[in-house]
Design a protein around this motif. Structure first.
Motif, PDB file in Angstrom:
ATOM      1  N   LEU A  11       8.116  -8.847  16.161  1.00 37.97           N
ATOM      2  CA  LEU A  11       9.372  -8.133  16.405  1.00 37.97           C
ATOM      3  C   LEU A  11       9.204  -6.626  16.257  1.00 37.97           C
ATOM      4  O   LEU A  11       9.774  -5.847  17.040  1.00 37.97           O
ATOM      5  CB  LEU A  11      10.454  -8.654  15.462  1.00 37.97           C
ATOM      6  CG  LEU A  11      10.928 -10.085  15.718  1.00 37.97           C
ATOM      7  CD1 LEU A  11      11.939 -10.509  14.655  1.00 37.97           C
ATOM      8  CD2 LEU A  11      11.523 -10.226  17.108  1.00 37.97           C
ATOM      9  N   LEU A  12       8.428  -6.200  15.279  1.00 35.05           N
ATOM     10  CA  LEU A  12       8.162  -4.766  15.121  1.00 35.05           C
ATOM     11  C   LEU A  12       7.382  -4.206  16.306  1.00 35.05           C
ATOM     12  O   LEU A  12       7.631  -3.079  16.739  1.00 35.05           O
ATOM     13  CB  LEU A  12       7.403  -4.506  13.816  1.00 35.05           C
ATOM     14  CG  LEU A  12       8.232  -4.518  12.543  1.00 35.05           C
ATOM     15  CD1 LEU A  12       7.319  -4.497  11.324  1.00 35.05           C
ATOM     16  CD2 LEU A  12       9.182  -3.335  12.514  1.00 35.05           C
ATOM     17  N   ALA A  13       6.444  -4.982  16.820  1.00 32.50           N
ATOM     18  CA  ALA A  13       5.676  -4.518  17.980  1.00 32.50           C
ATOM     19  C   ALA A  13       6.580  -4.355  19.194  1.00 32.50           C
ATOM     20  O   ALA A  13       6.480  -3.362  19.935  1.00 32.50           O
ATOM     21  CB  ALA A  13       4.546  -5.499  18.278  1.00 32.50           C
ATOM     22  N   VAL A  55      12.732   6.486  13.525  1.00 26.94           N
ATOM     23  CA  VAL A  55      12.728   5.032  13.657  1.00 26.94           C
ATOM     24  C   VAL A  55      11.382   4.552  14.203  1.00 26.94           C
ATOM     25  O   VAL A  55      10.862   3.513  13.781  1.00 26.94           O
ATOM     26  CB  VAL A  55      13.901   4.563  14.548  1.00 26.94           C
ATOM     27  CG1 VAL A  55      13.837   3.071  14.807  1.00 26.94           C
ATOM     28  CG2 VAL A  55      15.223   4.923  13.900  1.00 26.94           C
ATOM     29  N   THR A  56      10.785   5.311  15.119  1.00 24.05           N
ATOM     30  CA  THR A  56       9.464   4.961  15.651  1.00 24.05           C
ATOM     31  C   THR A  56       8.409   5.016  14.555  1.00 24.05           C
ATOM     32  O   THR A  56       7.555   4.132  14.452  1.00 24.05           O
ATOM     33  CB  THR A  56       9.082   5.908  16.805  1.00 24.05           C
ATOM     34  OG1 THR A  56      10.093   5.840  17.810  1.00 24.05           O
ATOM     35  CG2 THR A  56       7.753   5.524  17.415  1.00 24.05           C
ATOM     36  N   THR A  61       4.917   2.182  10.754  1.00 28.35           N
ATOM     37  CA  THR A  61       4.536   1.892   9.374  1.00 28.35           C
ATOM     38  C   THR A  61       4.690   0.404   9.073  1.00 28.35           C
ATOM     39  O   THR A  61       3.841  -0.197   8.411  1.00 28.35           O
ATOM     40  CB  THR A  61       5.395   2.727   8.398  1.00 28.35           C
ATOM     41  OG1 THR A  61       5.246   4.106   8.732  1.00 28.35           O
ATOM     42  CG2 THR A  61       4.987   2.490   6.966  1.00 28.35           C
ATOM     43  N   GLY A  62       5.754  -0.194   9.579  1.00 29.25           N
ATOM     44  CA  GLY A  62       5.959  -1.625   9.401  1.00 29.25           C
ATOM     45  C   GLY A  62       4.865  -2.449  10.042  1.00 29.25           C
ATOM     46  O   GLY A  62       4.405  -3.452   9.478  1.00 29.25           O
ATOM     47  N   VAL A  65       1.804  -2.241   7.808  1.00 26.77           N
ATOM     48  CA  VAL A  65       1.929  -3.060   6.604  1.00 26.77           C
ATOM     49  C   VAL A  65       1.768  -4.546   6.942  1.00 26.77           C
ATOM     50  O   VAL A  65       1.045  -5.277   6.251  1.00 26.77           O
ATOM     51  CB  VAL A  65       3.279  -2.787   5.902  1.00 26.77           C
ATOM     52  CG1 VAL A  65       3.557  -3.799   4.809  1.00 26.77           C
ATOM     53  CG2 VAL A  65       3.301  -1.379   5.343  1.00 26.77           C
ATOM     54  N   THR A  66       2.416  -5.006   8.016  1.00 32.75           N
ATOM     55  CA  THR A  66       2.292  -6.421   8.380  1.00 32.75           C
ATOM     56  C   THR A  66       0.880  -6.756   8.840  1.00 32.75           C
ATOM     57  O   THR A  66       0.383  -7.843   8.548  1.00 32.75           O
ATOM     58  CB  THR A  66       3.314  -6.815   9.456  1.00 32.75           C
ATOM     59  OG1 THR A  66       3.167  -5.967  10.596  1.00 32.75           O
ATOM     60  CG2 THR A  66       4.735  -6.730   8.923  1.00 32.75           C
ATOM     61  N   SER A  67       0.225  -5.838   9.533  1.00 39.37           N
ATOM     62  CA  SER A  67      -1.162  -6.072   9.940  1.00 39.37           C
ATOM     63  C   SER A  67      -2.075  -6.213   8.728  1.00 39.37           C
ATOM     64  O   SER A  67      -2.924  -7.109   8.667  1.00 39.37           O
ATOM     65  CB  SER A  67      -1.676  -4.934  10.820  1.00 39.37           C
ATOM     66  OG  SER A  67      -0.975  -4.857  12.016  1.00 39.37           O
TER      67      SER A  67
END
Length: 119
Positions: A11-13, A55-56, A61-62, A65-67
């Motif tokens: 979803l972040l991607a 926001v980008t 950053t999200g 972190v998830t990676s």
């Protein structure tokens, strides 16, 4: 837990791609310099530049972190498999001095086959 992080990562991607596509290029500011009504927008006279940039950066950053978290989970799974004593066939072949490529089992060719046997 890992599947939730993976869903968040996807979803972040998607959000990052959308945010990058929503941003305007450097040349799009020329119209706003001559008073084309940019001060009446929802985000003020600066437009969406700062808002979308922040926001980008947050989405990027999200994704980082998830990676990183998914990499840690993957490493833990690999170590758990190694601790269970499951041998890696590639490693065994290399230790025995044989070929590194795994040998595949091939079924024998029957005499009534349409494919001629290799010579």
């Amino acid at each position: 837990m890992e599947s939730l992080i993976l869903i968040a990562h996807v979803l972040l991607a998607i959000a990052l791609v959308a945010l990058v596509l929503l941003q305007q290029g450097k040349g799009a500011e020329a119209g706003a310099a001559f008073g084309s009504g940019a001060s009446q927008t929802m985000f003020g006279s600066q437009g969406t530049t700062n808002f979308l940039s922040k926001v980008t950066a947050l989405a990027a950053t999200g994704i980082f972190v998830t990676s990183f978290t998914l990499a840690v989970y993957s490493k833990q799974k690999a170590e758990a498999v190694a601790d269970q004593g499951v041998p890696d066939p590639m490693l065994i072949e290399a230790q025995n001095g044989g070929d590194v490529a795994p040998i595949l089992d091939v079924a024998p060719v029957r005499g009534d086959s349409e494919i001629p046997p290799a010579k």
